[in-house]
Design an enzyme around this catalytic site. Sequence first.
Site, PDB file in Angstrom:
ATOM      1  N   ARG A  77       0.797  -1.222   0.000  1.00  0.00           N
ATOM      2  CA  ARG A  77       0.000   0.000   0.000  1.00  0.00           C
ATOM      3  C   ARG A  77       0.831   1.274   0.000  1.00  0.00           C
ATOM      4  NH1 ARG A  77      -4.446  -2.128   4.242  1.00  0.00           N
ATOM      5  NH2 ARG A  77      -2.549  -3.154   4.995  1.00  0.00           N
ATOM      6  N   GLU A 100       3.143 -12.358  12.396  1.00  0.00           N
ATOM      7  CA  GLU A 100       2.464 -13.195  13.378  1.00  0.00           C
ATOM      8  C   GLU A 100       2.652 -14.687  13.112  1.00  0.00           C
ATOM      9  OE1 GLU A 100      -0.504 -11.988  10.187  1.00  0.00           O
ATOM     10  OE2 GLU A 100       1.068 -11.040  11.370  1.00  0.00           O
TER      11      GLU A 100
END
Length: 218
Positions: A99, A136
Amino acid sequence: MQDSTSSHPPPNRPDATEAPQRRFPTTSSTGSSELADLEVRLHRSLRQYPDFPSPGILFEDILPIFADALLHQSLLRALELRVDQESLRPEIVVGLEARGFLFGPSLALRLGAGFVPVRKQGKLPGPTETAAFEKEYGKDYFQIQKGGIKPGQKVLIVDDIIATGGSAAAAGSLVKKIGGHLLGYLFILELDFLKGKEKLDAPVHTLLSSQEESASKS
């Protein structure tokens, strides 16, 4: 009237061969007021999605900004004002996949700077430098092309959101590996409760804090 040729462009059009000029708005109380108004407008456009991409996560969606031409223009203007407010003078804007690519090139153009991408491992051709960062589910890797930044060039790293700060820190290490002078980081949105900026070793600038945090303060 003089004919238009590649060597004599028409008077109402810029010569495409000329280097872009760096644009920096004049810092003033008017500029500060304009920036505050733009930040409110941009904040209102954000959408939140609970439990995405996994339970317990409140996802902050910036994409409505890019779906509206006026909001998109407001974002670029706000980022430009923030760069000026902080007296930054980047020669290169580095955008993070993915992004950071939505607004990094446009901001670089407005600032008269070059744009260099940082991409996931295996996406860039030629010689590259690599840096790992934790996610994660394990490690991931960013790469930057060697020679994309000249030694000593002043660099501003941009991305949409700073959360845990791991990917931005990896990008910063890549800039330094190839000789860039890191001025700082610029983000649209900060999830300040995650304290990601504590991982970064250069100044961090943001336009907005998370809506969740803002709501708790109101």
